[in-house]
Scaffold this motif. Structure first.
Motif, PDB file in Angstrom:
ATOM      1  N   LYS A 148     -30.581  22.493  60.936  1.00 51.63           N
ATOM      2  CA  LYS A 148     -30.942  23.914  60.875  1.00 51.63           C
ATOM      3  C   LYS A 148     -30.955  24.408  59.433  1.00 51.63           C
ATOM      4  O   LYS A 148     -30.552  23.717  58.507  1.00 51.63           O
ATOM      5  N   GLY A 211     -30.218  39.775  62.704  1.00 52.80           N
ATOM      6  CA  GLY A 211     -30.161  39.110  63.993  1.00 52.80           C
ATOM      7  C   GLY A 211     -29.522  39.986  65.048  1.00 52.80           C
ATOM      8  O   GLY A 211     -28.846  40.978  64.737  1.00 52.80           O
ATOM      9  N   SER A 214     -27.523  36.304  67.528  1.00 52.69           N
ATOM     10  CA  SER A 214     -27.266  35.217  66.586  1.00 52.69           C
ATOM     11  C   SER A 214     -27.954  35.543  65.266  1.00 52.69           C
ATOM     12  O   SER A 214     -28.861  36.374  65.203  1.00 52.69           O
ATOM     13  N   THR A 216     -30.399  35.331  62.255  1.00 53.16           N
ATOM     14  CA  THR A 216     -31.773  34.861  62.049  1.00 53.16           C
ATOM     15  C   THR A 216     -32.179  34.895  60.582  1.00 53.16           C
ATOM     16  O   THR A 216     -33.192  34.299  60.208  1.00 53.16           O
ATOM     17  N   GLY A 217     -31.414  35.605  59.771  1.00 55.48           N
ATOM     18  CA  GLY A 217     -31.762  35.689  58.359  1.00 55.48           C
ATOM     19  C   GLY A 217     -30.844  36.638  57.625  1.00 55.48           C
ATOM     20  O   GLY A 217     -29.898  37.181  58.196  1.00 55.48           O
ATOM     21  N   LYS A 232     -34.947  33.518  55.781  1.00 57.70           N
ATOM     22  CA  LYS A 232     -34.656  33.005  57.115  1.00 57.70           C
ATOM     23  C   LYS A 232     -33.478  32.041  57.055  1.00 57.70           C
ATOM     24  O   LYS A 232     -33.378  31.198  56.158  1.00 57.70           O
ATOM     25  N   THR A 233     -32.574  32.144  58.018  1.00 59.60           N
ATOM     26  CA  THR A 233     -31.465  31.195  58.091  1.00 59.60           C
ATOM     27  C   THR A 233     -30.835  31.231  59.476  1.00 59.60           C
ATOM     28  O   THR A 233     -30.945  32.234  60.192  1.00 59.60           O
ATOM     29  N   ASP A 234     -30.178  30.150  59.837  1.00 61.46           N
ATOM     30  CA  ASP A 234     -29.440  30.093  61.107  1.00 61.46           C
ATOM     31  C   ASP A 234     -27.949  30.343  60.904  1.00 61.46           C
ATOM     32  O   ASP A 234     -27.230  30.617  61.875  1.00 61.46           O
TER      33      ASP A 234
END
Length: 312
Positions: A148, A211, A214, A216-217, A232-234
């Motif tokens: 991810k 988010g 969860s 999302t960024g 963007k990131t998880d």
């Protein structure tokens, strides 16, 4: 039922490298020594993926080094209690009282080695995503993000060490730092430079974590231009410093402007018989070796104080 009152020579509050080093020296000096720890024995070094700057150990994991510290302290004769939390402390030059959930201790001397806590990401969404998208320990949570996208916030040694570990799991890893240069040692920088999935976003700070259920960024701001953008990131891993853990005694001990304990070169605080060691102490350099040095000095100074007190 009334709590048992126990008189003893020395209580060490905190079982990180400073506290355990103090325990070794105090116990070898035949002081009746108790170490109280309400978190994890070994302190923050236990979370280190590797330690390669401790003399005598070109390479050792943080967990193994912590276990060695603990074993040494116990073999020297120290007692360690990690299950009886401190509920209050009264620190005076004549009397010192440390009350836990089960007992009341009256030591001749106290060494404060409570270390520090992670500085939380200063965004409104931190509490919402804490432990669920916003993290502070790569060894604890990095494996959750296999394949991810990840973000590391910070540019010091902890951030770069964390990024090295996280790069093994992440598909893409962005490091967001408020400056345009790193503040880590060159060895870590050179190792990170070999990672092809790592990029830097300089002169920037995180303003929001995005988010719903969860992450999302993140929204970031360029501190030079004021420009806002989204990345963007998880998941977000945060390494922006630590805050001195002084809640138990801040009303008794003199602190600097950042909450660290003021001491002299013998680790003595403003209260006779109370010493401070490790990251808790006000000083310029905070390293594993300096923490151990602090603990050594504090224990030897405490032993001298206790012996003089007993002779009175």
């Amino acid at each position: 039922m009334e709590k048992q009152v126990i008189n003893l020579d020395l209580i060490i509050v905190g079982a990180g490298p400073a506290g355990l080093a103090a325990a070794v020296y105090a116990s070898r000096s035949k002081l009746d020594t108790l170490v109280l720890e309400n978190k994890i024995i070994g302190g923050q070094v236990r979370d280190s993926y590797r330690v390669d700057n401790y003399p005598g150990f070109p390479y050792i994991t943080g967990e193994d080094l912590s276990n060695n510290f603990q074993k040494h302290a116990l073999e020297a004769g120290a007692k360690i209690d990690e299950f009886d939390n401190i509920v209050s402390m009264k620190l005076g030059s004549e009397e010192k009282i440390v009350e836990t959930s089960k007992k009341i201790y009256k030591p001749h001397a106290v060494i404060l080695a409570t270390g520090s806590n992670n500085r939380l990401l200063p965004v409104p969404e931190e509490k919402k995503f804490h432990g669920n998208g916003v993290h502070y320990c790569e060894l604890c949570d990095g494996a959750l993000y296999e394949g991810k996208d990840l973000i590391v916030v910070g540019g010091g040694n902890s951030a770069i060490e964390g990024a090295i570990v996280l790069s093994k799991f992440a598909k893409n890893l962005n490091i967001i730092h408020q400056f345009d240069y790193l503040q880590a040692n060159k060895t870590n920088e050179e190792e990170l430079a070999t990672k092809t999935n790592v990029k830097f976003i300089w002169n920037s700070e995180v303003r929001h974590v995005l988010g719903e259920s969860s992450v999302t960024g993140v929204q970031i701001e360029n501190v030079k231009t004021g420009e806002l953008s989204e990345v963007k990131t998880d998941g977000v891993f945060v390494y922006i410093g630590r805050v001195a853990n002084n809640e138990l005694f801040k009303h008794y001990i003199k602190l600097d402007n950042w909450g660290h304990v003021l001491t002299n070169e013998n680790m003595e605080t403003n209260i006779k018989g109370v010493y401070a060691a490790g990251d808790l102490r006000s000083k310029t350099i905070r390293q594993l070796t300096t923490a151990v040095s602090d603990g050594t000095i504090a224990a030897l100074a405490a032993e001298k104080y206790i012996m003089e007190r007993k002779r009175v």
